[in-house]
Design a protein around this motif. Structure first.
Motif, PDB file in Angstrom:
ATOM      1  N   GLU A 208       0.837  -1.204   0.000  1.00 44.06           N
ATOM      2  CA  GLU A 208       0.000   0.000   0.000  1.00 44.06           C
ATOM      3  C   GLU A 208       0.873   1.254   0.000  1.00 44.06           C
ATOM      4  O   GLU A 208       0.583   2.232  -0.690  1.00 44.06           O
ATOM      5  CB  GLU A 208      -0.914  -0.003   1.226  1.00 44.06           C
ATOM      6  CG  GLU A 208      -2.093  -0.951   1.128  1.00 44.06           C
ATOM      7  CD  GLU A 208      -2.989  -0.867   2.357  1.00 44.06           C
ATOM      8  OE1 GLU A 208      -2.753   0.026   3.200  1.00 44.06           O
ATOM      9  OE2 GLU A 208      -3.919  -1.677   2.481  1.00 44.06           O
ATOM     10  N   SER A 266      -7.047  -4.573   0.341  1.00 38.35           N
ATOM     11  CA  SER A 266      -6.892  -3.144   0.594  1.00 38.35           C
ATOM     12  C   SER A 266      -8.056  -2.348   0.025  1.00 38.35           C
ATOM     13  O   SER A 266      -8.546  -1.404   0.653  1.00 38.35           O
ATOM     14  CB  SER A 266      -5.577  -2.642  -0.013  1.00 38.35           C
ATOM     15  OG  SER A 266      -4.461  -3.276   0.584  1.00 38.35           O
ATOM     16  N   SER A 269     -11.164  -2.462   2.231  1.00 37.74           N
ATOM     17  CA  SER A 269     -11.119  -1.713   3.490  1.00 37.74           C
ATOM     18  C   SER A 269     -10.797  -0.233   3.310  1.00 37.74           C
ATOM     19  O   SER A 269     -10.771   0.517   4.287  1.00 37.74           O
ATOM     20  CB  SER A 269     -10.082  -2.339   4.426  1.00 37.74           C
ATOM     21  OG  SER A 269      -8.805  -2.371   3.816  1.00 37.74           O
ATOM     22  N   ASN A 270     -10.543   0.195   2.088  1.00 37.24           N
ATOM     23  CA  ASN A 270     -10.275   1.615   1.805  1.00 37.24           C
ATOM     24  C   ASN A 270     -11.213   2.088   0.702  1.00 37.24           C
ATOM     25  O   ASN A 270     -10.842   2.074  -0.487  1.00 37.24           O
ATOM     26  CB  ASN A 270      -8.819   1.808   1.360  1.00 37.24           C
ATOM     27  CG  ASN A 270      -7.828   1.535   2.466  1.00 37.24           C
ATOM     28  OD1 ASN A 270      -7.535   2.394   3.280  1.00 37.24           O
ATOM     29  ND2 ASN A 270      -7.308   0.318   2.505  1.00 37.24           N
ATOM     30  N   PHE A 275      -7.869   6.499  -3.270  1.00 33.56           N
ATOM     31  CA  PHE A 275      -7.155   5.237  -3.040  1.00 33.56           C
ATOM     32  C   PHE A 275      -7.524   4.227  -4.126  1.00 33.56           C
ATOM     33  O   PHE A 275      -6.658   3.528  -4.659  1.00 33.56           O
ATOM     34  CB  PHE A 275      -7.490   4.674  -1.660  1.00 33.56           C
ATOM     35  CG  PHE A 275      -6.749   3.401  -1.341  1.00 33.56           C
ATOM     36  CD1 PHE A 275      -5.515   3.446  -0.708  1.00 33.56           C
ATOM     37  CD2 PHE A 275      -7.276   2.154  -1.677  1.00 33.56           C
ATOM     38  CE1 PHE A 275      -4.819   2.268  -0.423  1.00 33.56           C
ATOM     39  CE2 PHE A 275      -6.588   0.984  -1.402  1.00 33.56           C
ATOM     40  CZ  PHE A 275      -5.353   1.046  -0.768  1.00 33.56           C
TER      41      PHE A 275
END
Length: 634
Positions: A208, A266, A269-270, A275
């Motif tokens: 990330e 990722s 959860s983002n 992002f």
């Protein structure tokens, strides 16, 4: 210092020998290897010859030429050879890390001004990279946190090979679904499950943090060159070199598998848009497909799998992919060392002819003769202007060609469409070089076309497509032609035509459209579009994506850039953008799709326009209805 003359290092035969560059610095380096700068020592080299059958031990260099201007130079055999600045930088870095090595570098080891020598040396590329001790892939000096990314690839790649090395054995038709289960859940009872997820958990925050570095590295010129595919695929020991960092390419491939899984978590959860955009850029990097080609080639070399035909390589690199070549002919020649059917197709590099169109035409004709008639789907317009005289049926294999609406993985999937039934490609002996003389069937001539449709259009455009198709269906019903077995079969065109009769089901990938699944999805798609266009309420992107309507819209994307059409007798379908009333829908022998031709005025002479879909004619129905004939396409 006098200019280097290749006559001073002539090859005994350019079909059996190669030149090697003995590379060293004139004086010891004073620059520590940990910095991002190369040694400032001048390069003093020797050039010698060796037989390719039993060469001296050497390493091969994969790099990008950069500018064509050769403003830098080597001291070579007490003379001066001008080279590009990018190569000069690469050689300085390599010389500072590896003492007195023999190196094969195309720009130096081949006389680039000698077309005949170049043609013969290109045929040796497969042997050169296979027999090299190691291939050094020079990505450029360190920049944009590339040192940290290289360290991460090395660390995660090593751990993946040790703790999740079993991952490789799951990449088979029989076990791939098991691997997907492991990737999705920690509760799967399998020895690979826990070590795999532990490694993903460790790698995730580190990847990330370096997503922008992945995007930046992906934009480096090396990744866009057509020649890199064979250069990175042929040698068993291949390493990436960036600045003073070196990582085995197979570690990068292992790390990329872990990265893909980590990135999926990722993104869950983002939920932020910025992002997601960066993650999408990092996920679509070119390195993954490139390394999968390498893996397939290495398995083929070790007699553990099949290699790739030239058609597959061309489709992988030039369809929805920005692959470039300095010379147009290198779009073909740069792949010959990997194509398992290159010899069968009778393709030999030729840098002496000025007629580039003849090279592309020969390749297209050879592939069609071998049964690869689907290459016609990639003959798209407008053609590149600098390839003069290219016939309309010949692909120019330029970057970012549009995909065909019908694509399958031949090694793992069964064919879903077969417009020509059990027939085989039938070509007449070549009468004129540029003319494709091929047998097939005329379905009908186009009577009317709709607007060009794009998948990125708004909901109003979708509704307009649906309405136009309904109108065409009504017109078809008024014609006194028995082309559909019953009215219900004709009515199915409303939901089969927009998706080319191919529906994406997340459980099994693409399937032939069927009732009630796809018909219901179509009606929901129409309903949602009507709600949005009428402004009755606002649907969220998640609602649209997760509904059957979203799957139907996704399936429609294969028809991007095409038009609705109705023929004189009432056939319904989608045709290429250039098609107009009067053009002909045809099925060639051995083809799974129909295509559209335009008469040139002369008897049986046509130009090629592109692939099509024709409702009710996708399973060989034409065989019992129409007479076989010959088409001459220019």
């Amino acid at each position: 210092m006098s200019k280097f003359d290749y006559k001073s290092c002539a090859l005994p035969s350019s079909t059996t020998h190669i030149r090697l560059l003995q590379l060293r610095l004139a004086e010891p380096t004073t620059t520590p290897k940990s910095t991002t700068s190369p040694s400032n020592g001048s390069l003093v080299c020797e050039l010698l010859t060796t037989p390719i059958a039993a060469p001296l031990k050497f390493k091969a260099l994969s790099y990008t030429w950069g500018t064509a201007e050769k403003t830098s130079f080597l001291k070579l055999n007490r003379t001066q050879l001008n080279i590009t600045p990018s190569l000069h930088t690469a050689l300085q870095y390599i010389a500072s890390q590896q003492e007195d090595i023999y190196l094969w570098v195309d720009q130096v080891c081949i006389d680039q001004s000698n077309g005949a020598e170049k043609s013969e040396q290109v045929l040796l590329m497969s042997d050169i990279y296979r027999k090299a001790e190691q291939t050094l892939v020079w990505l450029g000096p360190a920049a944009d946190r590339s040192d940290e990314l290289m360290d991460l690839w090395l660390d995660i790649g090593q751990k993946a090979e040790k703790t999740a090395g079993g991952l490789e054995s799951y990449f088979t038709k029989e076990k791939i679904h098991r691997l997907l289960e492991i990737m999705e859940s920690r509760s799967v009872d399998d020895p690979l499950t826990e070590p795999y997820h532990q490694l993903v958990d460790e790698a995730r925050p580190r990847f990330e943090d370096l997503m922008q570095a992945i995007v930046d590295l992906d934009e480096r010129p090396w990744f866009h060159r057509v020649w890199i595919v064979q250069e990175v695929s042929l040698c068993p020991d291949t390493v990436l070199v960036c600045g003073h960092k070196i990582v085995p390419v197979d570690f990068v491939r292992q790390a990329s598998n872990i990265f893909a899984a980590a990135l999926k978590q990722s993104m869950r959860s983002n939920p932020g848009i910025s992002f997601a955009q960066l993650a999408l850029q990092a996920q679509s990097h070119r390195l993954g497909p490139l390394l999968s080609t390498r893996k397939r080639r290495q398995r083929y070399a070790n007699s553990k799998g099949e290699g790739e035909e030239l058609f597959h390589l061309l489709r992988k690199l030039f369809v929805e992919s920005d692959t470039r070549a300095t010379q147009n002919r290198d779009r073909i020649y740069g792949l010959l060392a990997l194509a398992v059917d290159a010899e069968q197709l009778g393709i030999r590099p030729d840098y002496t002819t000025l007629n580039v169109a003849s090279i592309f035409t020969h390749v297209a004709r050879a592939m069609i003769r071998q049964g690869r008639i689907e290459i016609l789907s990639f003959s798209q317009f407008p053609k590149e202007k600098d390839i003069e005289g290219l016939p309309t049926w010949v692909p120019d294999w330029r970057p970012n060609l549009a995909p065909s609406y019908y694509t399958i993985f031949e090694s793992a999937e069964e064919h879903l469409l077969g417009a020509s039934g059990s027939t085989q490609v039938s070509m007449l002996p070549k009468m004129v070089q540029d003319v494709l003389s091929i047998r097939g069937y005329l379905i009908d001539s186009i009577e009317e076309v709709g607007n060009v449709w794009h998948a990125s259009d708004d909901h109003a455009s979708y509704l307009h497509l649906f309405k136009t198709l309904q109108e065409f269906c009504s017109k078809s019903a008024t014609k006194d032609e028995l082309i559909y077995e019953n009215p219900l079969r004709r009515a199915e065109a409303t939901w089969r035509v927009p998706i080319g009769d191919l529906y994406w089901d997340p459980e099994v990938d693409y399937i032939r459209a069927r009732k009630p699944l796809v018909e219901d999805a179509y009606h929901e798609c129409v309903k949602i579009s009507e709600i949005i266009v009428a402004g009755e309420r606002q649907l969220t992107a998640e609602e649209i994506r997760r509904s059957p309507s979203g799957r139907y819209r996704n399936s429609m994307s294969g028809m991007d850039g095409k038009r609705l059409y109705i023929t004189r007798r009432g056939y319904l379908g989608m045709c290429p953008d250039p098609a107009v009333a009067g053009d002909s829908v045809v099925v060639f022998c051995g083809a799974r799709l129909p295509y559209v031709l335009r008469a040139r005025g002369e008897e049986d002479r046509h130009t090629f326009l592109g692939e099509a879909y024709c409702h009710g004619m996708m399973d060989g129905e034409v065989l019992g209805r129409e007479r076989e004939r010959t088409f001459f396409i220019e």
